[in-house]
Design an enzyme around this catalytic site. Structure first.
Site, short mmCIF file in Angstrom:
data_model
loop_
_atom_site.label_atom_id
_atom_site.label_comp_id
_atom_site.label_asym_id
_atom_site.label_seq_id
_atom_site.Cartn_x
_atom_site.Cartn_y
_atom_site.Cartn_z
N HIS A 21 29.36 -32.28 -28.45
CA HIS A 21 30.30 -32.62 -27.39
C HIS A 21 31.56 -31.77 -27.52
CE1 HIS A 21 32.63 -35.48 -24.75
NE2 HIS A 21 33.62 -34.94 -25.46
N GLU A 22 32.12 -31.74 -28.72
CA GLU A 22 33.34 -30.97 -28.92
C GLU A 22 33.08 -29.47 -28.79
OE1 GLU A 22 36.03 -32.45 -28.84
OE2 GLU A 22 35.35 -34.49 -29.24
N HIS A 25 33.44 -28.38 -25.32
CA HIS A 25 34.81 -28.05 -24.92
C HIS A 25 35.23 -26.68 -25.46
CE1 HIS A 25 35.54 -31.92 -23.18
NE2 HIS A 25 35.47 -32.58 -24.32
#
Length: 431
Positions: A21-22, A25
């Site tokens: 998820h990170e 980003h």
């Protein structure tokens, strides 16, 4: 030990989901030229870190999340903004703006996140939860296409000792027809009163259509076939509606139907599904998850009440403790029909649900969630487009710092919610 294996699988799966998820980003942010000072998995004390370029990558001690820092996320503010309270102290918004600006040196101002076009801001913030959606799709595809979906089969998982609709037999209950005939768990019914049987639906229909008091049944046990004689009994069963509740007649009494009963339950087998089944399955999972998120305040309230009243929790929302307990139950369940493949499928289904929850939850349009930043990017894009259509000068970037106080409230509410759910999963777990 087997319970701990399930918990460990869940923790590793959660860490992978958070790390990716990170990363979702980080990669577009770097691609768009934004400075990314830190990328960490976990919270709390740092266990390990390494500086690569201008980004510090690392692992922290508490494996319950992660974060990526994007430099200068907040717009510095318009010249006429309010900077100081009546007390002489900086406002929360101004404190946040200045702290955000300090992450860049004067020669790095062009690497600020706030300077990105609105559509790039949206991509950076949406890419994180989008990764969780992809993980959910992958897990579901592996389960349905690679392993198979569990469907009821004509192999029996359970033979009741008595004729009853209750959970346990009473001394007054007669012996079940299946028990009396000698049926056993693990038997496969291949023929019912001359009709070939290949699945549970065919068996259920054959039983329901039985009219004779004595029925010849061919079973397969340990590779050999044998014929048994069963004497079905007629049992009054409640009639249920589509919503799962018992239907009532005109007098307000529960509707029942007289059906043949022998006292067996289906085992399950895995059937691989076509790739086309993944889309509808993901859509149903997203719909169910979104419905829970919409009801989240009510669900948390009911959960908090259950802690005080000790009333049974049969569903609703759970914390990571509750999810870990589910994973442990999957690996420690000692049912003979619960194969290793079924356990793996259930663990992957659990991870698919977890990733879908992370996807939907992060779309909530409130700071500090990704959805709050996405909303800011959308509003900024709308304002820019409207100004361009009218031939006006491009307006200043959307100032999310003005909502920093709201983000503190939201973060506090999420913290309280987490404490309530964790406490409930410890003292009054879902059963």
């Amino acid at each position: 030990m087997r319970f701990l294996i399930g918990v460990l699988v869940l923790i590793i799966g959660l860490l992978i989901a958070v790390a990716l998820h990170e990363l979702g980003h980080l990669l577009p942010a770097k691609r768009f030229g934004v400075k990314v000072p830190q990328y960490f998995v976990g919270f709390g004390p740092t266990l390990w870190s390494k500086q690569v370029g201008d980004t510090e990558y690392g692992i922290k001690a508490i494996p319950l999340g992660g974060f990526v820092r994007l430099a200068a996320m907040l717009y510095p503010g318009s010249p006429g903004r309010k900077q100081v309270r009546k007390s002489g102290q900086l406002t929360w918004a101004e404190e946040a703006r200045r702290a955000s600006a300090e992450e860049l040196s004067p020669d790095e101002e062009n690497r600020a996140f706030w300077q990105l076009p609105a559509w790039k801001k949206f991509i950076v913030m949406f890419s994180g939860p989008f990764v969780n959606l992809l993980l959910s799709i992958v897990c579901m595809a592996v389960v349905l296409v690679g392993i198979g979906q569990a469907v009821p089969s004509n192999t029996l998982s359970y033979v009741s000792e008595c004729v009853t609709l209750e959970d346990e037999c009473r001394a007054s209950d007669p012996v079940s027809p299946a028990q009396e005939a000698g049926l056993q768990a693990g038997d496969t019914i291949v023929e019912w009163e001359g009709t070939p049987i290949s699945n549970w639906d065919e068996l259920a229909k054959a039983i329901a259509a039985t009219e004779s008091e004595s029925t010849q049944v061919v079973i397969e046990r340990e590779g050999k076939q044998q014929t048994l004689t069963i004497h079905p009994t007629i049992l009054e069963r409640p009639v249920y509606g589509k919503d799962g509740t018992v239907l009532l007649d005109e007098d307000g009494k529960e509707k029942t139907s007289a059906t043949p009963y022998i006292g067996v339950s289906a085992g399950y087998k895995l059937e691989r599904q076509p790739l086309s089944s993944v889309g509808p399955a993901i859509a149903n999972l997203a719909k169910g998850t979104a419905a829970i998120v919409v009801r989240l305040p009510v669900e948390v309230w009911n959960t908090a009440r259950s802690i005080v009243t000790s009333e049974d929790r049969t569903g609703g929302v759970v914390s990571v403790v509750g999810v870990a307990d589910m994973a442990g139950q999957i690996t420690s369940n000692d049912m003979s029909q619960y194969s290793t493949q079924l356990r793996i499928a259930d663990l992957l289904s659990l991870l698919a649900s977890l990733n879908m929850a992370l996807f939907i939850f992060n779309l909530i349009p409130l700071l500090p969630l990704d959805g709050g930043h996405m909303l800011g990017a959308i509003l900024e894009g709308i304002r820019n487009t409207w100004a361009r259509v009218r031939g006006k000068e491009k307006p200043a970037p959307f100032d999310t710092a003005r909502f920093i106080g709201l983000s503190y409230v939201v973060a506090g509410a999420f913290l309280v919610m987490t404490v309530i759910l964790v406490l409930a999963d410890i003292v009054n777990p879902v059963f």
